[in-house]
Write a protein that holds these residues in place. Sequence first.
Motif, mmCIF file in Angstrom:
data_model
loop_
_atom_site.group_PDB
_atom_site.id
_atom_site.type_symbol
_atom_site.label_atom_id
_atom_site.label_comp_id
_atom_site.label_asym_id
_atom_site.label_seq_id
_atom_site.Cartn_x
_atom_site.Cartn_y
_atom_site.Cartn_z
ATOM 1 N N ASP A 141 46.003 14.623 -17.835
ATOM 2 C CA ASP A 141 46.943 15.592 -17.027
ATOM 3 C C ASP A 141 46.551 15.432 -15.470
ATOM 4 O O ASP A 141 45.441 15.062 -15.032
ATOM 5 C CB ASP A 141 46.473 17.023 -17.650
ATOM 6 C CG ASP A 141 46.746 17.182 -19.020
ATOM 7 O OD1 ASP A 141 47.673 16.418 -19.599
ATOM 8 O OD2 ASP A 141 46.023 18.059 -19.626
ATOM 9 N N ASN A 214 41.815 21.278 -13.524
ATOM 10 C CA ASN A 214 42.104 20.341 -14.675
ATOM 11 C C ASN A 214 40.839 19.567 -15.058
ATOM 12 O O ASN A 214 40.527 19.592 -16.132
ATOM 13 C CB ASN A 214 42.933 19.007 -14.403
ATOM 14 C CG ASN A 214 43.396 18.117 -15.204
ATOM 15 O OD1 ASN A 214 43.460 18.440 -16.527
ATOM 16 N ND2 ASN A 214 43.596 17.035 -14.932
ATOM 17 N N GLY A 233 46.712 19.340 -21.902
ATOM 18 C CA GLY A 233 48.077 19.816 -21.351
ATOM 19 C C GLY A 233 47.838 21.413 -20.832
ATOM 20 O O GLY A 233 48.956 22.087 -21.085
ATOM 21 N N GLU A 302 51.654 16.783 -17.974
ATOM 22 C CA GLU A 302 50.857 16.003 -19.011
ATOM 23 C C GLU A 302 51.923 14.726 -19.460
ATOM 24 O O GLU A 302 52.727 14.719 -19.395
ATOM 25 C CB GLU A 302 50.625 16.945 -20.304
ATOM 26 C CG GLU A 302 51.923 17.572 -20.825
ATOM 27 C CD GLU A 302 51.565 18.571 -21.984
ATOM 28 O OE1 GLU A 302 50.802 18.342 -22.788
ATOM 29 O OE2 GLU A 302 52.120 19.780 -21.886
#
Length: 309
Positions: A141, A214, A233, A302
Amino acid sequence: MVESTPYRRQYVFTEGKLFLKYHVIVNGAKLRGKNARKLRAAEKIFSGAGLDYIVHRTERKGHESEITKAVTGGGGENCIIVMGGDGTLHKVLNSFENFENNCLALIPLGTGNDFAAAAGIPRNVKKAAKLIATKNAGFVDFIEFSNGLRSINAAGAGIDVDVLNRVYDRDGRKKSSYFRAFVKSLIKFESIDYTVNYDGNERTSHGLIALVGNGRQIGGGIKVCPAADVADGMLDVLIIDYISRIKLIGAFTMLMLGKLDKVKQVTAAKCKSVTFTFGGSRTVQADGELYDGIKFEARIVENKLKFIR
């Protein structure tokens, strides 16, 4: 036109490999001594694996972006290998085109290497190069702002920006510099007011930081989002409300242990998108790079970026 330095280029496509050509981007100004030896070690592994590769030495500010655009926008199947840190990876990602046919890989040479830690990429150059030579790419991602800015590890506003300003003012981007700056910021930073809205949940805060992750850490090991997964995601949102000076030591200890979410004043959540609204204009950091005057409206992207890890 992109200027590149070829190193023993082998025009051999190994059956079963996902990409036809591998492009290594390395900082030319730092390519001496230990880093030069690391490049030679990676080259030996790539050559032994029969990879068709070329090394690009950056020669000026923004050169890595020029190379990335030329390679990924020029057709064919390519893999960009960043030999550097989070900052170089950030610049390459923001110049990346044609995601369907191109991928990213990383050999960590930076100070913090925070995304490498989250993605399970070895710090050892030989191990990282062997991974690239033997593994196919999977999806990871990344964070995308409403203005198109991309961030692969973390982005925030607040005490993290204060830390970076202190580090950059000293011009000493060593891992210990981040730690010292963080301790000083904890003592001196004044809390900020903001409203946060994530997946329909809205709240206000007078606190230390507004951050999305992330990856799991920033500043070379400060575990701000210990539950983050680079391929789940989801964005990891971190909100730290005001903490009195007397309680900061305990909160700092929990932070270094990766248990910040156990602190009462901390809210940690997972979401698809988030908006932070501040009382005035604030500087935002994305992967350690500073940006003024942008809206903090971010979402997770994603199944788009291919990454060898």
